[in-house]
Design a protein around this motif. Structure first.
Motif, PDB file in Angstrom:
ATOM      1  N   ALA A  21       0.827  -1.207   0.000  1.00 47.57           N
ATOM      2  CA  ALA A  21       0.000   0.000   0.000  1.00 47.57           C
ATOM      3  C   ALA A  21       0.864   1.261   0.000  1.00 47.57           C
ATOM      4  N   LEU A  22       1.925   1.270   0.791  1.00 43.52           N
ATOM      5  CA  LEU A  22       2.808   2.435   0.823  1.00 43.52           C
ATOM      6  C   LEU A  22       3.537   2.629  -0.502  1.00 43.52           C
ATOM      7  N   ASN A  23       3.988   1.543  -1.101  1.00 43.73           N
ATOM      8  CA  ASN A  23       4.657   1.651  -2.404  1.00 43.73           C
ATOM      9  C   ASN A  23       3.725   2.229  -3.453  1.00 43.73           C
ATOM     10  N   VAL A  24       2.496   1.774  -3.472  1.00 42.28           N
ATOM     11  CA  VAL A  24       1.518   2.301  -4.433  1.00 42.28           C
ATOM     12  C   VAL A  24       1.254   3.772  -4.136  1.00 42.28           C
ATOM     13  N   PHE A  25       1.081   4.111  -2.867  1.00 48.40           N
ATOM     14  CA  PHE A  25       0.802   5.488  -2.482  1.00 48.40           C
ATOM     15  C   PHE A  25       1.944   6.417  -2.909  1.00 48.40           C
ATOM     16  N   LEU A  26       3.174   6.017  -2.653  1.00 45.40           N
ATOM     17  CA  LEU A  26       4.311   6.880  -2.974  1.00 45.40           C
ATOM     18  C   LEU A  26       4.543   7.036  -4.475  1.00 45.40           C
ATOM     19  N   ARG A  27       4.015   6.122  -5.250  1.00 45.35           N
ATOM     20  CA  ARG A  27       4.200   6.200  -6.696  1.00 45.35           C
ATOM     21  C   ARG A  27       2.981   6.790  -7.413  1.00 45.35           C
ATOM     22  N   SER A  28       2.009   7.286  -6.624  1.00 44.75           N
ATOM     23  CA  SER A  28       0.803   7.884  -7.186  1.00 44.75           C
ATOM     24  C   SER A  28       0.791   9.380  -6.902  1.00 44.75           C
ATOM     25  N   SER A  29       0.095  10.137  -7.737  1.00 45.20           N
ATOM     26  CA  SER A  29      -0.020  11.568  -7.471  1.00 45.20           C
ATOM     27  C   SER A  29      -1.203  11.817  -6.531  1.00 45.20           C
ATOM     28  N   HIS A  30      -1.122  12.930  -5.778  1.00 45.71           N
ATOM     29  CA  HIS A  30      -2.144  13.258  -4.794  1.00 45.71           C
ATOM     30  C   HIS A  30      -2.456  14.743  -4.848  1.00 45.71           C
ATOM     31  N   ARG A  31      -3.703  15.077  -4.623  1.00 46.05           N
ATOM     32  CA  ARG A  31      -4.140  16.471  -4.654  1.00 46.05           C
ATOM     33  C   ARG A  31      -3.449  17.337  -3.618  1.00 46.05           C
ATOM     34  N   ASN A  32      -3.364  16.851  -2.407  1.00 40.60           N
ATOM     35  CA  ASN A  32      -2.884  17.667  -1.304  1.00 40.60           C
ATOM     36  C   ASN A  32      -1.450  17.345  -0.887  1.00 40.60           C
ATOM     37  N   MET A  33      -0.667  16.806  -1.798  1.00 43.57           N
ATOM     38  CA  MET A  33       0.726  16.477  -1.524  1.00 43.57           C
ATOM     39  C   MET A  33       1.568  16.881  -2.713  1.00 43.57           C
ATOM     40  N   PRO A  34       2.809  17.328  -2.482  1.00 47.16           N
ATOM     41  CA  PRO A  34       3.681  17.589  -3.633  1.00 47.16           C
ATOM     42  C   PRO A  34       3.906  16.289  -4.405  1.00 47.16           C
ATOM     43  N   ASN A  35       4.027  16.394  -5.684  1.00 42.95           N
ATOM     44  CA  ASN A  35       4.248  15.204  -6.507  1.00 42.95           C
ATOM     45  C   ASN A  35       5.746  14.972  -6.680  1.00 42.95           C
ATOM     46  N   PHE A  36       6.340  14.370  -5.651  1.00 37.33           N
ATOM     47  CA  PHE A  36       7.744  14.008  -5.735  1.00 37.33           C
ATOM     48  C   PHE A  36       7.890  12.845  -6.688  1.00 37.33           C
ATOM     49  N   ILE A  37       8.947  12.849  -7.432  1.00 35.36           N
ATOM     50  CA  ILE A  37       9.268  11.697  -8.272  1.00 35.36           C
ATOM     51  C   ILE A  37      10.418  10.981  -7.573  1.00 35.36           C
ATOM     52  N   LEU A  38      10.090   9.852  -6.992  1.00 36.25           N
ATOM     53  CA  LEU A  38      11.070   9.083  -6.234  1.00 36.25           C
ATOM     54  C   LEU A  38      11.636   7.969  -7.091  1.00 36.25           C
TER      55      LEU A  38
END
Length: 118
Positions: A83-100
């Motif tokens: 779940a965390l891996n999917v979350f970190l690789r997805s874009s979000h409205r209220n979060m900066p879109n970091f490219i990790l």
């Protein structure tokens, strides 16, 4: 071609496929077992990238933070490595879109999962 040649070719192909499969399993097992050293690197990355909005360190409270702290995230019932891996690789409205980079995301996930209480 004679039947003997076909049998030898088929056997050779099956052996090569089995060897490649075993190599892949071995590499996957190595990736999973190497995550033991990842939380420290993940903590450093999280401090650098996430601490502006999140409380990254356990027992460190900062007033005015609206983003959830990492201990709270780790202890949600829905928090899993996947779940965390999917979350970190997805874009979000209220979060900066970091490219990790994939390795960096894995390290941050390992750090967050290390905060989970049993």
């Amino acid at each position: 071609m004679s039947r003997t040649i076909w049998i030898r070719v088929t056997a050779t192909v099956l052996i090569i496929a089995a060897v490649l499969f075993l190599i892949r399993l071995h590499n996957a097992a190595g990736e999973v077992s190497s995550l033991g050293s990842e939380p420290t690197a993940g903590r450093r990355l999280a401090q650098a990238m996430c601490s502006e909005c999140h409380t990254v360190e356990p027992n460190a409270r900062r007033a005015g933070r609206t983003a959830p702290d990492f201990v709270a995230v780790a202890n949600l019932p829905s928090t899993t490595t996947l779940a965390l891996n999917v979350f970190l690789r997805s874009s979000h409205r209220n979060m900066p879109n970091f490219i990790l980079a994939p390795d960096d995301a894995d390290r941050i996930v390992a750090y967050i999962m290390s905060l989970k209480r049993n």
